[in-house]
Design an enzyme around this catalytic site. Structure first.
Site, PDB file in Angstrom:
ATOM      1  CG  HIS A  15      21.736  21.222  60.716  1.00  0.00           C
ATOM      2  ND1 HIS A  15      21.038  20.060  60.982  1.00  0.00           N
ATOM      3  CD2 HIS A  15      20.851  22.080  60.159  1.00  0.00           C
ATOM      4  CE1 HIS A  15      19.784  20.204  60.620  1.00  0.00           C
ATOM      5  NE2 HIS A  15      19.632  21.418  60.115  1.00  0.00           N
ATOM      6  CD  GLU A  89      15.644  25.848  57.111  1.00  0.00           C
ATOM      7  OE1 GLU A  89      15.595  26.826  56.328  1.00  0.00           O
ATOM      8  OE2 GLU A  89      16.050  24.718  56.786  1.00  0.00           O
TER       9      GLU A  89
END
Length: 211
Positions: A15, A89
């Site tokens: 990202h 994550e």
């Protein structure tokens, strides 16, 4: 000569940058949005990916920073995004929101596992992330390219597990910069005679400059 129509491809895209990235804060699964620069990075990466590959499918972590990044790839390629929480994550528990110095002050060292602090171990992350990639890989047809938008730490751990590497190899991989990507390729036969490795690392850490 390899026929491009035979190649199956997976792109693992990190990202764009967030305010916490810029401050060096551990984000984990705290749902942080992209910074303005992160939006620019995502737009640039999407433009290059769309021009370079015939993207046939788009999958992303369901955290905002990955969703926002994937939205740019979706706009560029015309592909809808599906979301998979296994691509999140690592959950860093009590360390989320802290910078490195604060973690060292709190815990005395950089933990090798966040489990004692309300988070996850890296092997746990590697297992869930690689399971998601195996599911993607199992459905990629020859000539198709799937873009997977996720997070730096989880990508490296999941990549190693997916390719069957020793976990120690992860320490030799440079961290991915924001909106850099990894290209994995597969084809059913090498030179038309011998079975090839199912998936191979083709490129690592490719990025796109902000224009």
């Amino acid at each position: 000569m390899v026929d491009p129509a035979e190649i199956r491809r997976i792109i693992l895209l990190r990202h764009g940058v967030t305010p916490w990235n810029a401050e060096g804060r551990y984000q984990g699964q705290t749902d942080i949005e992209l910074a303005e620069t992160g939006h620019q990075q995502a737009k640039a990466a999407a433009r290059v990916l769309g021009a370079t590959f015939d993207v046939t499918r788009l999958v992303a972590s369901d955290l905002k920073r990955a969703r926002q990044t994937a939205a740019y790839v979706s706009e560029e390629t015309g592909r809808e995004v599906s979301y998979d929480p296994r691509l999140r994550e690592v959950r860093a528990g009590e360390a989320e929101g802290m910078v490195r110095a604060e973690i060292l002050e709190r815990f005395g060292e950089m933990p090798t596992s966040w489990e004692p602090y309300g988070g996850e171990s890296w092997p746990t992350v590697a297992t869930r992330f690689s399971a998601a990639i195996h599911d993607v890989a199992g459905s990629v047809e020859p000539g198709e390219t799937v873009v997977v938008v996720a997070h730096g730490g989880a990508i490296r751990q999941g990549l190693a597990a997916f390719l069957g590497w020793d976990p120690a190899v992860v320490t030799t991989l440079a961290p991915l910069t924001n909106c850099a990507w990894i290209e994995l390729v597969a084809r059913d036969f090498a030179h038309g005679i011998l079975p090839a490795a199912p998936w191979r690392l083709a490129t690592y850490g490719t990025g796109a400059p902000i224009s």
